[in-house]
Design a protein around this motif. Structure first.
Motif, PDB file in Angstrom:
ATOM      1  N   ARG A 162      -0.020   8.197   0.101  1.00 54.13           N
ATOM      2  CA  ARG A 162      -0.861   7.534  -0.895  1.00 54.13           C
ATOM      3  C   ARG A 162      -0.088   6.409  -1.571  1.00 54.13           C
ATOM      4  O   ARG A 162       1.138   6.382  -1.561  1.00 54.13           O
ATOM      5  N   SER A 213      -2.866   5.620  -8.669  1.00 53.95           N
ATOM      6  CA  SER A 213      -3.383   6.832  -9.321  1.00 53.95           C
ATOM      7  C   SER A 213      -3.159   6.748 -10.826  1.00 53.95           C
ATOM      8  O   SER A 213      -2.248   6.071 -11.298  1.00 53.95           O
ATOM      9  N   TYR A 251      -6.924  10.487  -8.646  1.00 55.00           N
ATOM     10  CA  TYR A 251      -6.665   9.635  -7.482  1.00 55.00           C
ATOM     11  C   TYR A 251      -7.920   9.605  -6.631  1.00 55.00           C
ATOM     12  O   TYR A 251      -8.474  10.644  -6.285  1.00 55.00           O
ATOM     13  N   ASN A 280       2.238  12.025  -3.049  1.00 57.40           N
ATOM     14  CA  ASN A 280       2.067  10.627  -2.630  1.00 57.40           C
ATOM     15  C   ASN A 280       2.713  10.357  -1.284  1.00 57.40           C
ATOM     16  O   ASN A 280       2.140   9.686  -0.434  1.00 57.40           O
TER      17      ASN A 280
END
Ligand code: ADP
Ligand code: MG
Length: 948
Positions: free
Chosen positions: A296, A301, A226, A291
């Motif tokens: 995120r 990713s 990521y 996440n």
């Protein structure tokens, strides 16, 4: 910088495993997922098992060369919406698992935009396991019975593997179990229902060739890339609720075999499908938590699940693993669920996320660049540097492309119209990837040369031995008489000779057969070679044909581009024109608006003027009507008086002298009251008394005479008088003398100016601005005379010449109204206050009334007359022909207004003539007739105020 470049130290030692020299292209498969809703617009269709067709959606039509563009992309295989996970696995992943078991590396990744089904393909959905659980299931189905005990194989931290004896492994197991913290997956499991659904793959797929003389161990690791950082998803970190520790990123290293690996990455040895998938699921959960906690974008990713398979042969006894490190084979299969391939603008990433998104895109971009460079190097024979190190993702898989291994890619596409553009990019990349070739892994013997250990106790199939020669008997001769040994030996030798001959015959036969076979093979190879050659040349022809076609297409493209350019230029020109025209239109319309508003303003002003004038004239009319009424009353009174007089004249005897009203009395009275006509000598024509016949001498005293015309008796008198004096007409004619003032110079002047202005004005010094038309009243006298019981009085004295003429009566407004009894009047004239061409055009005569102060202080009115001519230029010219001067004069010279008490001898003389009816009548009628003296001259019967 978002990421550090890890420079792997170059080691000259250890060459890469010698490639077989054979290469395989990257296997690219396409999977089209079903639309989420049936009403969605679809832009991808599966044409056949190798081809998909993509067309622009309705709102996104691209016209190229006039035709609707549809593009087809070919892949190794295309899976439509109805293809189940199992089929996909069988075609794409199964060979990779087989290779893994055979000790070869493999890489499988899913590529596509977010929502295209990458995760669905790789991991699967509940109840429909994807490739990952299926791979795991197949591995364990295949190696299940041949698995080594836990910890027999030990992965070191340099991407290598070690082996230890079972006793050591047992000791380590015991040691680990004693450790309280990390409970190994063999412990109690809390089964996630979703997880259970995924793992439930009802598939007993098995690899065909499993070396049963080997022992196997499976290790799994799960990492996430990521924002160009590598995170270990299986890392056991003490969970801290208050202050969660951010995950630590890992670095990449290159091992002895130039394979890349993540240092310090957790690798869990798993013994069953469930266990392996549980590990994966744990990592997956961790990924989700990270996440959400770190806010995120999950689709940004890359998830990499690595399955490592270690295998080593058993020892000769088949009881234990051969304790030789060199005999261990380690192979790995990487399953990669790549991040969404969409461009950054598609996602709603902001700020920090945008940067991350950019980085993720960066790694996919690098992947694309690497593939492109590889392809170029391979196709053009160039040796460009492939930028694997530009991103962690490509760096990690460098050896798959550079070294050897099988690479497969599943391109996932969502056929919905919204994804059209992105899908197009995906397709292009995928098609390009197919052209990259990767070295085929070499088939290496996996185990040592010791065969059959696992089955050492089983009967081996019997060996086919060659017939052995009979053993030679002892040929030692001990007795001279021994007659058995030699014959026996001879017999054996003979036998052996026969056998030898038989064998040599057989050999010759076999050799012959072999030779023929060899020859056959040779010829077949030759024919095959020829065939291949033929095919090759065929292909070459096709290639050249395609090349020429390509060239043709390129030329066409160029011409079309040129055409487009020209059309664009034309379009810009037209647009310019359009803009100009619009501007012009605007200005014109503005002008029109201005004009319209001007018009409106003018109209309003004119209306105002009309209203004003109407009011003025109404007032004027009222005033005049009142004046007329008064006048008419006066007239009536006068008539009555006259009638009385006439009656008296008629009734009184002729000898008797009529009683004359005294002059004194008459003078004292206002003029309205005077009964008798003024004392003008009746016999003399008053006009002729004027020395210069241009002047009229009008006396205030004769004023009232004009009003006597409407009486019946007067009318009969007039008739009489007319018959008596037929020359009277002439008098009227003579009375009005014309003075021709036409001068040659003036006339010429007119003519020349005619050409320029169409009109010539002379003698006009003052042109008034205000246009004030004045109607000339008709003579009231005439109206009165037209009374029902009286015959109409013919205007005998009107000049015949003026009958058909129309006059322009130009009366400048500066003129003062004169108090004269005789006022110039032109019937049917157009009275103007200023010279008007319009009026002149309608008339043929022109008259200007001009006033000036005479030497005696009296106002002298001049009537300047002329003829109107039409000029050649379409205008009018006036040629002045005569001037009439009107002047007022007291009959008694300067003492006009002096007291009338002083005796007037001529008046007396005149009085003497006021005796007979005839004379008096004639005078009365004379005045009436005088009204027609000049052209349009009439006595203006205006009531006169007498000055005090
Ligand atoms: P990605 O990982 O590419 O972002 P997902 O795999 O998460 O996409 O797919 C998004 C959704 O579409 C999921 O709900 C999944 O179940 C569904 N889906 C994807 N591919 C298929 C398919 N081939 N058949 C049925 N459903 C699918
Ligand atoms: Mg996904």
């Amino acid at each position: 910088p978002s990421h550090r470049r890890v420079k792997t130290p170059r080691r000259p030692a250890l060459k890469k495993p010698a490639p077989s020299g054979l290469k395989d292209p990257v296997g690219v498969y396409c999977r089209v997922r079903p639309l989420s809703r049936p009403d969605q617009e679809c832009c991808i269709e599966v044409i056949n098992e190798n081809t998909v067709q993509i067309h622009p959606p309705d709102g996104y039509r691209i016209f190229r060369n006039g035709e609707y563009r549809e593009t087809q992309y070919s892949f190794k295989e295309v899976f439509g919406t109805l293809v189940p996970q199992k089929e996909l696995f069988d075609v794409v992943a199964k060979p990779l698992v087989e290779d893994l078991i055979r000790g070869k590396n493999g890489l499988l990744f899913t590529y596509g935009v977010t929502g295209s089904g990458k995760t669905h393909t790789m991991t699967g959905s509940p109840g429909d396991g994807g490739l990952l659980p299926r791979c795991l299931a197949m591995i364990f189905n295949s190696i299940g019975p041949f698995q080594a005990k836990r910890f027999v194989f030990k992965l070191d931290d340099k991407n290598g593997v070690d082996v230890q004896c079972e006793v050591d492994a047992l000791l380590e197991r015991q040691k680990r179990d004693a450790m309280p913290v990390p409970k190994t997956p063999s412990g109690k499991r809390q089964v996630d229902p979703e997880f259970a659904d995924m793992i439930n793959v009802q598939d007993h797929c098995k690899a065909e060739e499993v070396d049963e003389d080997n022992v196997y161990s499976v290790f799994v690791s799960y990492i996430e890339i990521y924002n160009n950082y590598i995170y270990d998803l299986l890392e056991e970190t003490p969970f801290d609720l208050i202050k969660p520790k951010p995950p630590q990123s890992k670095i990449l290293r290159e091992d002895q075999n130039h394979n890349m690996y993540v240092t310090g990455c957790t690798e869990v040895e798993v013994k069953s499908t469930e266990e392996a998938f549980e590990v994966f699921w744990k990592g997956q959960k961790k990924r989700r938590i990270a996440n959400t906690q770190l806010n995120r974008e999950s689709s940004r990713s890359h998830g990499v699940f690595i399955i490592k398979l270690a295998q080593a042969p058993l020892d000769a006894d088949g009881d234990n693993v051969l304790q030789e490190k060199e005999q261990i084979t380690l192979s790995q299969l990487s399953l990669v669920d790549l991040a969404g391939s969409e461009r950054t603008n598609r996602t709603k990433a902001e700020g920090n996320r945008l940067r991350e998104a950019g980085n993720i895109n960066q790694s996919l971009m690098t992947l694309r660049t690497c593939i492109e460079v590889l392809r170029e190097n391979q196709m053009c024979g160039t040796n460009k540097m492939v930028p694997y190190r530009d991103s962690k993702l490509t760096h990690l898989f460098k050896n798959y492309f550079d070294g050897e291994g099988k690479v497969r890619m599943i391109v996932c596409v969502n056929p919905k119209a919204e994804d059209y553009e992105e899908s197009l990019q995906v397709m292009r990349f995928a098609e390009m990837t197919q052209e990259v070739e990767v070295a085929r892994p070499v088939d290496r013997p996996l185990c040592g040369l010791t065969p059959g250990r696992r089955f050492r106790n089983q009967d081996l199939p019997g060996e086919i031995l060659l017939p052995s020669f009979p053993p030679l008997p002892s040929c030692e001769l001990l007795d001279i008489n021994d007659d058995q040994t030699l014959p026996k030996l001879a017999e054996v030798l003979e036998e052996r000779h026969k056998l030898r001959q038989k064998l040599s015959e057989e050999f010759a036969k076999n050799a012959l057969t072999f030779k023929t076979i060899l020859r056959e093979l040779d010829s077949s190879i030759m024919s095959k070679e020829n065939y291949v050659q033929g095919k090759l040349s065929e292909k070459e022809k096709i290639i050249t044909g395609q090349k020429t076609e390509l060239e043709r297409m390129e030329k066409k493209i160029k011409t079309l581009e040129y055409k487009i350019e020209i059309l664009e230029k034309t379009a810009t020109i037209y647009e310019e024109d359009k803009r100009h025209l619009q501007q012009e239109l605007e200005s014109q319309s503005q002008k029109l608006q201005r004009q319209a508003s001007d018009k409106r303003r003018l109209e309003a002003r004119l209306q105002g003027m009309v209203a004003e004038t109407t009011m003025k004239w109404e007032k004027e009319c009222e005033r005049r009507v009142a004046a007329k009424q008064l006048e008419m009353q006066n007239k009536l009174w006068v008539k009555d008086e006259k009638l009385k007089q006439l009656k008296a004249i008629v009734t009184e005897p002729k000898s008797e002298k009529p009683e004359r009203p005294s002059r004194e009395r008459d003078r004292e009275k206002p003029i309205q009251r005077s009964i008798s006509p003024p004392p003008v000598p009746p016999s003399s024509n008053f006009i002729t008394q004027v020395p210069n016949s241009q002047q009229f001498v009008s006396n205030q005293q004769v004023h009232r005479r004009s009003n006597s015309c409407s009486s019946i008796s007067v009318a009969s008198c007039v008739m009489e008088w007319e018959q008596k004096t037929p020359s009277h007409k002439h008098t009227g004619g003579i009375s009005k003398t014309r003075t021709r003032q036409q001068e040659p110079g003036q006339s010429r002047d007119c003519n020349t100016s005619d050409r320029r202005r169409g009109m010539c004005w002379t003698g006009i010094t003052e042109v008034p601005k205000r246009r004030d038309e004045l109607e000339i009243e008709e003579d009231q006298c005439c109206r009165v005379s037209a009374a029902p019981n009286a015959p109409p009085v013919r205007l005998r004295h009107r000049r015949s010449r003026s009958a058909g003429e129309r006059w322009v009566d130009h009366k400048p407004p500066s003129n003062l109204p004169t108090d004269t009894v005789m006022q110039p009047h032109v019937p049917h004239a157009i009275t103007v206050a200023a010279a008007s061409e319009k009026a002149l055009a309608k008339c043929d005569k022109y008259m200007l009334t001009h006033q000036e102060l005479a030497s005696d202080g009296e106002i002298e009115t001049k009537l300047i007359k002329g003829d109107v001519f039409k000029t050649r230029g379409g205008g009018q010219a006036v040629q002045f022909t005569e001037i009439e001067t009107l002047k007022q004069e007291s009959p008694t010279g300067r003492k006009r207004r002096s007291s009338p008490s002083s005796a007037d001898p001529p008046a007396d003389a005149a009085n003497a003539e006021w005796t007979d009816v005839e004379t008096r009548c004639s005078v009365a009628v004379e005045m009436r007739a005088g009204s027609a003296l000049g052209p349009g001259y009439q006595h203006h019967a205006q009531p006169k105020r007498r000055k005090p």
